[in-house]
Design a protein around this motif. Structure first.
Motif, PDB file in Angstrom:
ATOM      1  N   GLU A  22      68.604 -49.077  11.034  1.00  0.00           N
ATOM      2  CA  GLU A  22      68.437 -48.790  12.453  1.00  0.00           C
ATOM      3  C   GLU A  22      69.147 -47.517  12.902  1.00  0.00           C
ATOM      4  OE1 GLU A  22      67.419 -53.045  11.852  1.00  0.00           O
ATOM      5  OE2 GLU A  22      68.984 -51.712  11.083  1.00  0.00           O
ATOM      6  N   ASP A  23      70.241 -47.154  12.209  1.00  0.00           N
ATOM      7  CA  ASP A  23      70.997 -45.968  12.613  1.00  0.00           C
ATOM      8  C   ASP A  23      70.601 -44.709  11.835  1.00  0.00           C
ATOM      9  OD1 ASP A  23      72.014 -46.682  10.167  1.00  0.00           O
ATOM     10  OD2 ASP A  23      74.118 -46.772  10.807  1.00  0.00           O
ATOM     11  N   ALA A  24      69.512 -44.783  11.069  1.00  0.00           N
ATOM     12  CA  ALA A  24      69.026 -43.596  10.348  1.00  0.00           C
ATOM     13  C   ALA A  24      68.618 -42.513  11.353  1.00  0.00           C
ATOM     14  CB  ALA A  24      67.839 -43.969   9.456  1.00  0.00           C
ATOM     15  N   ALA A  25      68.732 -41.263  10.942  1.00  0.00           N
ATOM     16  CA  ALA A  25      68.403 -40.147  11.828  1.00  0.00           C
ATOM     17  C   ALA A  25      66.929 -40.168  12.220  1.00  0.00           C
ATOM     18  CB  ALA A  25      68.733 -38.825  11.138  1.00  0.00           C
ATOM     19  N   VAL A  26      66.648 -39.983  13.502  1.00  0.00           N
ATOM     20  CA  VAL A  26      65.269 -39.950  13.994  1.00  0.00           C
ATOM     21  C   VAL A  26      64.822 -38.505  14.165  1.00  0.00           C
ATOM     22  CG1 VAL A  26      65.267 -42.209  15.113  1.00  0.00           C
ATOM     23  CG2 VAL A  26      66.139 -40.239  16.367  1.00  0.00           C
ATOM     24  N   ASP A  27      63.560 -38.248  13.861  1.00  0.00           N
ATOM     25  CA  ASP A  27      63.005 -36.887  13.984  1.00  0.00           C
ATOM     26  C   ASP A  27      61.483 -36.979  13.863  1.00  0.00           C
ATOM     27  OD1 ASP A  27      62.708 -34.165  14.159  1.00  0.00           O
ATOM     28  OD2 ASP A  27      63.256 -33.772  12.064  1.00  0.00           O
ATOM     29  N   PRO A  28      60.798 -37.385  14.946  1.00  0.00           N
ATOM     30  CA  PRO A  28      59.350 -37.598  14.879  1.00  0.00           C
ATOM     31  C   PRO A  28      58.589 -36.336  14.493  1.00  0.00           C
ATOM     32  CG  PRO A  28      60.256 -38.425  16.954  1.00  0.00           C
ATOM     33  CD  PRO A  28      61.333 -37.627  16.298  1.00  0.00           C
ATOM     34  N   ILE A  29      57.496 -36.526  13.743  1.00  0.00           N
ATOM     35  CA  ILE A  29      56.691 -35.370  13.320  1.00  0.00           C
ATOM     36  C   ILE A  29      55.328 -35.333  14.021  1.00  0.00           C
ATOM     37  CG2 ILE A  29      57.842 -35.085  11.091  1.00  0.00           C
ATOM     38  CD1 ILE A  29      55.536 -36.658   9.792  1.00  0.00           C
ATOM     39  N   ASN A  30      55.135 -36.218  15.011  1.00  0.00           N
ATOM     40  CA  ASN A  30      53.911 -36.147  15.817  1.00  0.00           C
ATOM     41  C   ASN A  30      54.217 -36.548  17.262  1.00  0.00           C
ATOM     42  OD1 ASN A  30      53.744 -39.063  15.962  1.00  0.00           O
ATOM     43  ND2 ASN A  30      52.847 -39.055  13.913  1.00  0.00           N
ATOM     44  N   ILE A  31      53.259 -36.284  18.151  1.00  0.00           N
ATOM     45  CA  ILE A  31      53.442 -36.517  19.591  1.00  0.00           C
ATOM     46  C   ILE A  31      53.624 -38.009  19.885  1.00  0.00           C
ATOM     47  CG2 ILE A  31      52.328 -36.340  21.861  1.00  0.00           C
ATOM     48  CD1 ILE A  31      53.338 -33.656  20.728  1.00  0.00           C
ATOM     49  N   TYR A  32      52.846 -38.846  19.228  1.00  0.00           N
ATOM     50  CA  TYR A  32      52.978 -40.297  19.421  1.00  0.00           C
ATOM     51  C   TYR A  32      54.407 -40.752  19.119  1.00  0.00           C
ATOM     52  CZ  TYR A  32      52.885 -45.224  18.054  1.00  0.00           C
ATOM     53  OH  TYR A  32      53.190 -46.558  17.898  1.00  0.00           O
ATOM     54  N   GLY A  33      54.935 -40.356  17.953  1.00  0.00           N
ATOM     55  CA  GLY A  33      56.285 -40.738  17.569  1.00  0.00           C
ATOM     56  C   GLY A  33      57.324 -40.226  18.558  1.00  0.00           C
ATOM     57  N   LEU A  34      57.127 -39.009  19.043  1.00  0.00           N
ATOM     58  CA  LEU A  34      58.050 -38.430  20.013  1.00  0.00           C
ATOM     59  C   LEU A  34      58.025 -39.211  21.328  1.00  0.00           C
ATOM     60  CD1 LEU A  34      60.033 -36.073  20.537  1.00  0.00           C
ATOM     61  CD2 LEU A  34      58.083 -34.774  21.439  1.00  0.00           C
ATOM     62  N   SER A  35      56.840 -39.591  21.773  1.00  0.00           N
ATOM     63  CA  SER A  35      56.731 -40.351  23.030  1.00  0.00           C
ATOM     64  C   SER A  35      57.392 -41.722  22.902  1.00  0.00           C
ATOM     65  CB  SER A  35      55.260 -40.504  23.441  1.00  0.00           C
ATOM     66  OG  SER A  35      54.551 -41.372  22.562  1.00  0.00           O
ATOM     67  N   LYS A  36      57.273 -42.337  21.727  1.00  0.00           N
ATOM     68  CA  LYS A  36      57.913 -43.638  21.503  1.00  0.00           C
ATOM     69  C   LYS A  36      59.441 -43.489  21.415  1.00  0.00           C
ATOM     70  CE  LYS A  36      56.248 -47.197  20.848  1.00  0.00           C
ATOM     71  NZ  LYS A  36      55.995 -48.297  21.830  1.00  0.00           N
ATOM     72  N   LEU A  37      59.899 -42.407  20.796  1.00  0.00           N
ATOM     73  CA  LEU A  37      61.342 -42.165  20.728  1.00  0.00           C
ATOM     74  C   LEU A  37      61.918 -41.951  22.126  1.00  0.00           C
ATOM     75  CD1 LEU A  37      63.979 -41.686  19.201  1.00  0.00           C
ATOM     76  CD2 LEU A  37      63.304 -39.293  18.934  1.00  0.00           C
ATOM     77  N   HIS A  38      61.221 -41.164  22.947  1.00  0.00           N
ATOM     78  CA  HIS A  38      61.688 -40.954  24.323  1.00  0.00           C
ATOM     79  C   HIS A  38      61.719 -42.280  25.090  1.00  0.00           C
ATOM     80  CE1 HIS A  38      60.538 -36.398  24.254  1.00  0.00           C
ATOM     81  NE2 HIS A  38      61.732 -36.632  23.740  1.00  0.00           N
ATOM     82  N   GLY A  39      60.760 -43.160  24.807  1.00  0.00           N
ATOM     83  CA  GLY A  39      60.767 -44.490  25.414  1.00  0.00           C
ATOM     84  C   GLY A  39      61.984 -45.297  24.985  1.00  0.00           C
ATOM     85  N   GLU A  40      62.273 -45.277  23.681  1.00  0.00           N
ATOM     86  CA  GLU A  40      63.469 -45.959  23.161  1.00  0.00           C
ATOM     87  C   GLU A  40      64.730 -45.458  23.861  1.00  0.00           C
ATOM     88  OE1 GLU A  40      62.379 -46.556  18.409  1.00  0.00           O
ATOM     89  OE2 GLU A  40      64.265 -45.667  18.993  1.00  0.00           O
ATOM     90  N   GLU A  41      64.862 -44.133  23.936  1.00  0.00           N
ATOM     91  CA  GLU A  41      66.072 -43.532  24.505  1.00  0.00           C
ATOM     92  C   GLU A  41      66.230 -43.901  25.979  1.00  0.00           C
ATOM     93  OE1 GLU A  41      66.209 -39.604  21.555  1.00  0.00           O
ATOM     94  OE2 GLU A  41      65.190 -39.488  23.493  1.00  0.00           O
ATOM     95  N   ALA A  42      65.109 -43.925  26.705  1.00  0.00           N
ATOM     96  CA  ALA A  42      65.155 -44.293  28.126  1.00  0.00           C
ATOM     97  C   ALA A  42      65.576 -45.754  28.291  1.00  0.00           C
ATOM     98  CB  ALA A  42      63.789 -44.053  28.765  1.00  0.00           C
ATOM     99  N   ILE A  43      65.006 -46.625  27.479  1.00  0.00           N
ATOM    100  CA  ILE A  43      65.350 -48.044  27.562  1.00  0.00           C
ATOM    101  C   ILE A  43      66.835 -48.258  27.281  1.00  0.00           C
ATOM    102  CG2 ILE A  43      65.048 -50.297  26.427  1.00  0.00           C
ATOM    103  CD1 ILE A  43      62.048 -49.430  26.024  1.00  0.00           C
ATOM    104  N   GLN A  44      67.342 -47.626  26.230  1.00  0.00           N
ATOM    105  CA  GLN A  44      68.760 -47.804  25.876  1.00  0.00           C
ATOM    106  C   GLN A  44      69.690 -47.230  26.941  1.00  0.00           C
ATOM    107  OE1 GLN A  44      68.860 -46.400  21.597  1.00  0.00           O
ATOM    108  NE2 GLN A  44      69.811 -48.411  21.441  1.00  0.00           N
ATOM    109  N   ARG A  45      69.290 -46.133  27.544  1.00  0.00           N
ATOM    110  CA  ARG A  45      70.114 -45.502  28.588  1.00  0.00           C
ATOM    111  C   ARG A  45      70.130 -46.349  29.863  1.00  0.00           C
ATOM    112  NH1 ARG A  45      67.303 -41.347  28.889  1.00  0.00           N
ATOM    113  NH2 ARG A  45      66.228 -41.677  30.872  1.00  0.00           N
ATOM    114  N   ILE A  46      68.961 -46.858  30.253  1.00  0.00           N
ATOM    115  CA  ILE A  46      68.826 -47.575  31.523  1.00  0.00           C
ATOM    116  C   ILE A  46      69.248 -49.038  31.408  1.00  0.00           C
ATOM    117  CG2 ILE A  46      67.141 -48.345  33.260  1.00  0.00           C
ATOM    118  CD1 ILE A  46      65.512 -45.759  32.439  1.00  0.00           C
TER     119      ILE A  46
END
Length: 283
Positions: free
Chosen positions: A116-140
């Motif tokens: 779970e703590d492995a480095a994240v680095d999406p290589i497509n738009i879908y992956g990036l949008s999901k990562l931004h979703g993860e980050e927003a959920i964890q922040r909020i």
């Protein structure tokens, strides 16, 4: 217990409907894109406020991986901004939130199962949008649980398994990529895991990984489908370079399931056993 499930018509949402049928102690509201328009995030809070859930299972997403390359704004709205709105509601109302994410948050360059703590680095738009979703959920909502999964299939909806059965039934020969490695996830198994977490006395917030056990390529997956279904079709193994797509795919996305097994005492079925079960249901 009142549970709201988003993405009710998707593969996981459909399996959750099936699994939760037998839980009479749970009052479930299954929301499709009409009842919860994720492309209009401003409406989300009001819909959830009217339902007043104790738990939200956020299974809905924009999942058209290749299309996302040309629909970046829509993918971001659905996967990131809508997830942020759901997290705002859950945090403000002390509602338990389980949100589903993806192995596509990784770049695919690892050679060992991803924790779970492995480095994240999406290589497509879908992956990036999901990562931004993860980050927003964890922040909020730091109390939320996020479950990353991979290669999802089910008796419901469109997926790799059904596509392979159709193609192998229609053609004498097909080609399948053999240099992308991971493990499939039978959505029914994931649905059972989610219900187990909800029923657990311990709620341990954070990110978890879930897929079936084992390490295979898409070629291995197709070969198993052919064998179990006794289909007469030649399968050629090809490299990713021979099948270009608008969106890049991670070459390696095997998920380490140790954390979810340890924290929630889950038994994770082996991929082939789950595939056999799904194909028996499909019959």
């Amino acid at each position: 217990m009142k549970i709201v499930i988003t993405g009710s018509n998707g593969q996981l949402g459909s399996e959750l409907q099936e699994v939760l049928k037998s839980h009479s102690d749970k009052d479930c509201a299954f929301l499709d894109r009409c009842k919860l328009p994720l492309d209009e995030p401003a409406k989300i809070g009001e819909v959830l406020a009217n339902l007043q859930p104790d738990v939200i299972i956020h299974a809905a997403a924009y999942t058209a991986v290749d299309k996302a390359e040309s629909e970046e704004a829509l993918a971001n709205t659905v996967n990131h901004l809508a997830s942020a709105e759901i997290a705002k509601y859950s945090a403000a109302n002390m509602v338990k939130l389980i949100a589903i994410s993806t192995d596509y948050v990784f770049d695919g360059t690892s050679s060992q199962a991803l924790k779970e703590d492995a480095a994240v680095d999406p290589i497509n738009i879908y992956g990036l949008s999901k990562l931004h979703g993860e980050e927003a959920i964890q922040r909020i909502d730091p109390n939320a649980i996020i479950i990353r999964t991979s290669w999802v299939y089910s008796t419901y909806g469109n997926n790799f398994v059904k596509t392979m059965i159709r193609l192998m039934s229609e053609r004498e020969e097909i080609s399948v990529i053999n240099d992308q490695v991971g493990s499939p996830t039978y959505a029914h198994d994931l649905a059972n895991a989610i219900v187990s977490i909800i029923e657990s006395k311990d709620w341990k917030a954070g990110i978890y990984h879930y897929s079936n056990e084992g390490e295979i390529s898409w070629f291995d997956f197709a070969s198993a489908i052919k064998e179990i279904k006794q289909l007469d079709c030649k399968i050629n193994a090809i490299p990713t370079t021979a099948y270009p797509t608008p969106a890049k795919r991670p070459k390696f996305s095997l998920l380490d399931k140790s954390k979810i097994k340890q924290d929630y005492y889950l038994h994770v079925p082996e991929w082939r056993a789950s595939l056999e079960l799904m194909l028996s249901k499909l019959n």
